[in-house]
Design an enzyme around this catalytic site. Structure first.
Site, PDB file in Angstrom:
ATOM      1  N   ASP A   1      18.620 -48.583  40.154  1.00 45.26           N
ATOM      2  CA  ASP A   1      17.377 -47.856  39.924  1.00 45.26           C
ATOM      3  C   ASP A   1      17.574 -46.442  40.476  1.00 45.26           C
ATOM      4  O   ASP A   1      18.400 -46.230  41.380  1.00 45.26           O
ATOM      5  CB  ASP A   1      16.235 -48.574  40.640  1.00 45.26           C
ATOM      6  CG  ASP A   1      14.967 -47.744  40.682  1.00 45.26           C
ATOM      7  OD1 ASP A   1      14.434 -47.425  39.605  1.00 45.26           O
ATOM      8  OD2 ASP A   1      14.527 -47.397  41.800  1.00 45.26           O
ATOM      9  N   ALA A   2      16.818 -45.498  39.957  1.00 44.13           N
ATOM     10  CA  ALA A   2      17.004 -44.111  40.388  1.00 44.13           C
ATOM     11  C   ALA A   2      16.053 -43.702  41.509  1.00 44.13           C
ATOM     12  O   ALA A   2      16.474 -43.377  42.630  1.00 44.13           O
ATOM     13  CB  ALA A   2      16.836 -43.170  39.196  1.00 44.13           C
ATOM     14  N   TYR A   3      14.751 -43.732  41.220  1.00 49.58           N
ATOM     15  CA  TYR A   3      13.765 -43.133  42.112  1.00 49.58           C
ATOM     16  C   TYR A   3      13.409 -44.071  43.273  1.00 49.58           C
ATOM     17  O   TYR A   3      12.880 -45.144  43.070  1.00 49.58           O
ATOM     18  CB  TYR A   3      12.520 -42.731  41.318  1.00 49.58           C
ATOM     19  CG  TYR A   3      12.842 -41.685  40.274  1.00 49.58           C
ATOM     20  CD1 TYR A   3      13.163 -40.388  40.659  1.00 49.58           C
ATOM     21  CD2 TYR A   3      12.874 -41.997  38.918  1.00 49.58           C
ATOM     22  CE1 TYR A   3      13.494 -39.419  39.714  1.00 49.58           C
ATOM     23  CE2 TYR A   3      13.203 -41.042  37.970  1.00 49.58           C
ATOM     24  CZ  TYR A   3      13.510 -39.748  38.371  1.00 49.58           C
ATOM     25  OH  TYR A   3      13.846 -38.807  37.444  1.00 49.58           O
TER      26      TYR A   3
ATOM     27  N   ARG B   1       3.382 -41.147  44.475  1.00 48.72           N
ATOM     28  CA  ARG B   1       4.274 -42.230  44.057  1.00 48.72           C
ATOM     29  C   ARG B   1       3.484 -43.449  43.567  1.00 48.72           C
ATOM     30  O   ARG B   1       3.817 -44.050  42.537  1.00 48.72           O
ATOM     31  CB  ARG B   1       5.175 -42.615  45.228  1.00 48.72           C
ATOM     32  CG  ARG B   1       6.108 -43.795  44.965  1.00 48.72           C
ATOM     33  CD  ARG B   1       7.065 -43.528  43.813  1.00 48.72           C
ATOM     34  NE  ARG B   1       8.109 -44.555  43.739  1.00 48.72           N
ATOM     35  CZ  ARG B   1       8.931 -44.702  42.712  1.00 48.72           C
ATOM     36  NH1 ARG B   1       8.830 -43.906  41.660  1.00 48.72           N
ATOM     37  NH2 ARG B   1       9.864 -45.637  42.722  1.00 48.72           N
TER      38      ARG B   1
END
Length: 233
Positions: free
Chosen positions: A23-25, A54
C-alpha cells in the site's frame, strides 16, 4: 475466507513470496507529512487537522464505492481538505494549494529505500497497490527517489472502485499470474489488511501507531511496527 476471484487457476508454490506488494499512503509514504510542513501556519490544531483530513479521505472512498459511484483519489483528497478547512475555520484557506502540493510529494518513511532494495535483491517483484491515481503515485514515487526500486504501480483508478473491493487486489494476481498466497501484501491500514486477507494474500500489518487489533476474523499473518520488520524477521 472469501473466494479469491482472480487467482484460483494459479497454483500456490509455497516457495516464499514471489512478489511484495505495498500500500502507498501510510505504508510507504507519511500521510501527515503534508500538514507537518505547514504546521506553523496552521497553528495548534495542525495534528487534529491532519488526522481529520486522512479520516475523511478514506471515508469518501468507501462511501462512493458503496454507492456505486466514483471520484478519483486526487479529487477525494481535495474534497476532504475542503471539509477540514470548513471544520477548522481559523486555518487560512489560502493554504489549500500549498497543502495539496505537499501531499503530492509526501516523505517516504526512513526505512523504505533500504527495505525495498533488500527485498528486490531477493528476486521478488516489488509493486505498489493503492487507491491513489497513477499520476499521484508516480509523482510520489519520483519525489521520494524510489522509482528504481519499484517494478509496477497498480492503481484502482483503472477499476473505478476502491479497496477493499476484491477486484482491487485482483489487479496484482491477474497481472502477475501469481496465486494470492504467494504474494506478500504490506499495509499500515488494518482495514486494508482485512480486505487483502479475505482475498487470500499473505498479509503483514505495519502497525506504526500501535493501534489495537480489529477485524479479528481476518488476522494478519505478521505484525511489524515498521517495514524494517520484513527484512529483520
Amino acid at each position: 475466507m472469501a473466494k479469491n476471484i482472480a487467482s484460483d487457476e494459479w497454483a500456490k508454490t509455497g516457495a516464499g513470496p514471489s512478489a511484495y506488494v505495498f500500500d502507498a499512503y501510510g505504508t510507504l509514504f507519511d500521510v501527515h507529512a503534508a500538514v507537518r510542513r505547514h504546521a506553523e501556519a496552521i497553528g495548534q490544531d495542525a495534528q487534529a487537522f491532519s488526522d481529520l483530513w486522512r479520516v475523511k479521505q478514506l471515508e469518501y472512498t468507501w462511501v462512493t464505492s458503496l454507492m456505486g459511484q466514483y471520484r478519483d483519489f486526487s479529487l477525494l483528497t481535495e474534497d476532504a481538505l475542503d471539509f477540514c478547512l470548513a471544520r477548522f475555520p481559523a486555518v487560512d484557506r489560502d493554504l489549500k494549494a500549498d497543502l495539496l502540493e505537499a501531499y503530492s510529494k509526501l516523505d517516504c518513511f526512513a526505512e523504505v529505500p533500504d527495505v525495498l532494495s533488500r527485498l528486490r535483491a531477493s528476486g521478488a517483484k516489488i509493486a505498489i497497490l493503492s487507491n491513489g491515481t497513477t499520476a499521484m503515485l508516480q509523482e510520489a514515487v519520483a519525489a521520494a527517489g524510489i522509482g528504481h526500486l519499484v517494478d509496477d504501480i497498480f492503481s484502482v483508478d483503472a477499476l473505478r472502485i476502491y479497496k477493499t473491493a476484491p477486484a482491487a487486489y485482483a489487479l496484482v494476481t491477474s497481472t502477475y499470474r501469481i496465486a494470492a498466497p504467494d504474494i506478500a501484501f504490506q499495509s499500515s491500514n488494518r482495514w486494508d489488511i482485512a480486505g487483502a486477507k479475505a482475498f487470500g494474500f499473505n498479509c503483514h500489518w505495519i502497525n506504526r501507531s500501535g493501534a489495537p487489533e480489529e477485524y479479528i476474523d481476518l488476522p494478519p499473518d505478521m505484525v511489524f511496527s515498521s517495514l524494517a520488520g520484513l527484512v529483520e524477521a
